[in-house]
Write an enzyme that holds these catalytic residues in place. Structure first.
Site, PDB file in Angstrom:
ATOM      1  N   TYR A  62       0.820  -1.211   0.000  1.00 48.94           N
ATOM      2  CA  TYR A  62       0.000   0.000   0.000  1.00 48.94           C
ATOM      3  C   TYR A  62       0.861   1.271   0.000  1.00 48.94           C
ATOM      4  O   TYR A  62       0.356   2.361  -0.294  1.00 48.94           O
ATOM      5  CB  TYR A  62      -0.923   0.049   1.225  1.00 48.94           C
ATOM      6  N   LYS A  87       1.221  -6.678   5.711  1.00 50.66           N
ATOM      7  CA  LYS A  87       1.256  -7.832   4.815  1.00 50.66           C
ATOM      8  C   LYS A  87       2.531  -7.808   3.997  1.00 50.66           C
ATOM      9  O   LYS A  87       3.031  -6.742   3.622  1.00 50.66           O
ATOM     10  CB  LYS A  87       0.037  -7.820   3.888  1.00 50.66           C
ATOM     11  N   LYS A 241     -12.701   1.431   5.069  1.00 52.96           N
ATOM     12  CA  LYS A 241     -11.804   2.582   5.004  1.00 52.96           C
ATOM     13  C   LYS A 241     -12.549   3.778   4.426  1.00 52.96           C
ATOM     14  O   LYS A 241     -13.470   3.645   3.621  1.00 52.96           O
ATOM     15  CB  LYS A 241     -10.550   2.261   4.192  1.00 52.96           C
ATOM     16  N   SER A 242     -12.147   4.957   4.867  1.00 51.92           N
ATOM     17  CA  SER A 242     -12.642   6.214   4.320  1.00 51.92           C
ATOM     18  C   SER A 242     -11.698   7.313   4.777  1.00 51.92           C
ATOM     19  O   SER A 242     -11.051   7.190   5.824  1.00 51.92           O
ATOM     20  CB  SER A 242     -14.068   6.515   4.803  1.00 51.92           C
ATOM     21  N   VAL A 243     -11.628   8.384   4.016  1.00 48.37           N
ATOM     22  CA  VAL A 243     -10.868   9.554   4.453  1.00 48.37           C
ATOM     23  C   VAL A 243     -11.813  10.670   4.892  1.00 48.37           C
ATOM     24  O   VAL A 243     -11.369  11.760   5.246  1.00 48.37           O
ATOM     25  CB  VAL A 243      -9.927  10.056   3.341  1.00 48.37           C
ATOM     26  N   ARG A 247     -17.949   9.597   7.441  1.00 46.94           N
ATOM     27  CA  ARG A 247     -18.067   8.208   7.028  1.00 46.94           C
ATOM     28  C   ARG A 247     -17.293   7.288   7.976  1.00 46.94           C
ATOM     29  O   ARG A 247     -17.735   6.174   8.273  1.00 46.94           O
ATOM     30  CB  ARG A 247     -17.567   8.046   5.597  1.00 46.94           C
ATOM     31  N   ASN A 251     -19.148   4.294   9.918  1.00 50.81           N
ATOM     32  CA  ASN A 251     -18.707   2.904   9.850  1.00 50.81           C
ATOM     33  C   ASN A 251     -18.401   2.311  11.217  1.00 50.81           C
ATOM     34  O   ASN A 251     -18.347   1.086  11.362  1.00 50.81           O
ATOM     35  CB  ASN A 251     -17.458   2.793   8.967  1.00 50.81           C
TER      36      ASN A 251
END
Length: 288
Positions: A62, A87, A241-243, A247, A251
């Site tokens: 990422y 990961k 995920k969100s920025v 949101r 979540n």
């Protein structure tokens, strides 16, 4: 210049823990940083931590492990109170490379990882069993407190059972109402492996589904909250995920309502076997 004050969260929640097969626990709800640009990651993670998340999911591929580590260090929250997953890069499956890069990820994330995963099996490219044995070394050394896999199919898991000594704690796989993955989830359960769900809302594809919008309207919840609650009640670990702060808070607000048995059945019946990501049996991408 003094740092600007950060807003306090108005969201309250108690996130359940899932006990892993190695005795450690993981918060069932986390915050994912896939596709969040590095320059936005620190702020996004700080926001998530303010809202109440204590589980962050990243990956070397990422490109934002460093920023996750910086956010955790800047948060004022003790490192041991935050569960961080990373990961292994697909380019580092050779055992020596896996060891070296696992250690690098740990250094970026506060000195250790709570969970380190083989990101993809890459079974058509390289034998993943020696790679797993390198992760076992990282586990025994404390570099990662738990180890697991991502995108492994049942036959991959059976090879690890038969040829290695440490059972993966987690299998992180694509799961959402259009890809419910019940046979693979059952295989995980049979082996004592917890299932984590990536792409939990199918990159938004399920949010306009009439069944989900009907249930959301009846409960006065958003479609995303309904789908994430479906994951929670199925026992999967999930990390949307969100920025966007609103949101991120939405979540997280999943624990003041429940779906009925009928709702759960209706959502599960939406299964189409539809992936948003690659097929793990054929995916062979290795960064140059």
């Amino acid at each position: 210049m003094a740092p600007r004050p950060r807003p306090r969260s108005t969201v309250t929640s108690t996130v359940p823990d899932i006990t892993l097969n190695d005795g450690r626990t993981i918060p069932q709800l986390g915050f994912g940083v896939f596709q969040i640009p590095a320059e936005q990651t620190k702020e996004a993670v700080l926001t998530a931590l303010e809202v109440g998340y204590r589980h962050i999911d990243t990956a070397e591929m990422y490109g934002n492990e460093k920023e996750v580590g910086e956010a955790v260090a800047a948060s004022g929250i003790p490192r041991e109170e935050i569960f961080i997953t990373s990961k292994l890069n697909n380019g580092f499956h050779a055992p020596d490379a896996a060891l070296e890069n696992g250690k690098k990820s740990a250094e970026l994330l506060g000195g250790y990882m709570d969970l380190f995963l083989i990101h993809w099996p890459l079974a058509t490219v390289i034998d993943f069993v020696p790679t797993w044995k390198a992760l076992e070394e990282l586990y025994h050394a404390g570099t990662s407190r738990s180890i697991g896999v991502s995108n492994f199919q049942a036959h991959h898991l059976h090879r690890l059972r038969d040829e290695t000594t440490v059972t993966p704690a987690v299998n992180q796989i694509e799961v959402h109402p259009y890809l419910v993955q019940d046979p693979l989830r059952a295989a995980d359960s049979e082996l004592g492996i917890a299932t984590e769900a990536w792409s939990p809302i199918a990159q938004g594809l399920v949010l306009d589904d009439p069944t989900i919008t009907r249930i959301a309207s009846a409960l006065d919840k958003t479609p995303a909250q309904v789908v994430l609650r479906w994951h929670i009640q199925r026992g999967d670990i999930v990390f949307p995920k969100s920025v966007t702060r609103s949101r991120v808070e939405e979540n997280f607000a999943l624990f003041d309502f429940e779906l009925s048995g009928e709702d759960m059945t209706d959502i599960t019946s939406l299964d189409k076997g539809q992936r948003t990501g690659p097929d793990p049996d054929t995916f062979d991408y290795v960064p140059a």
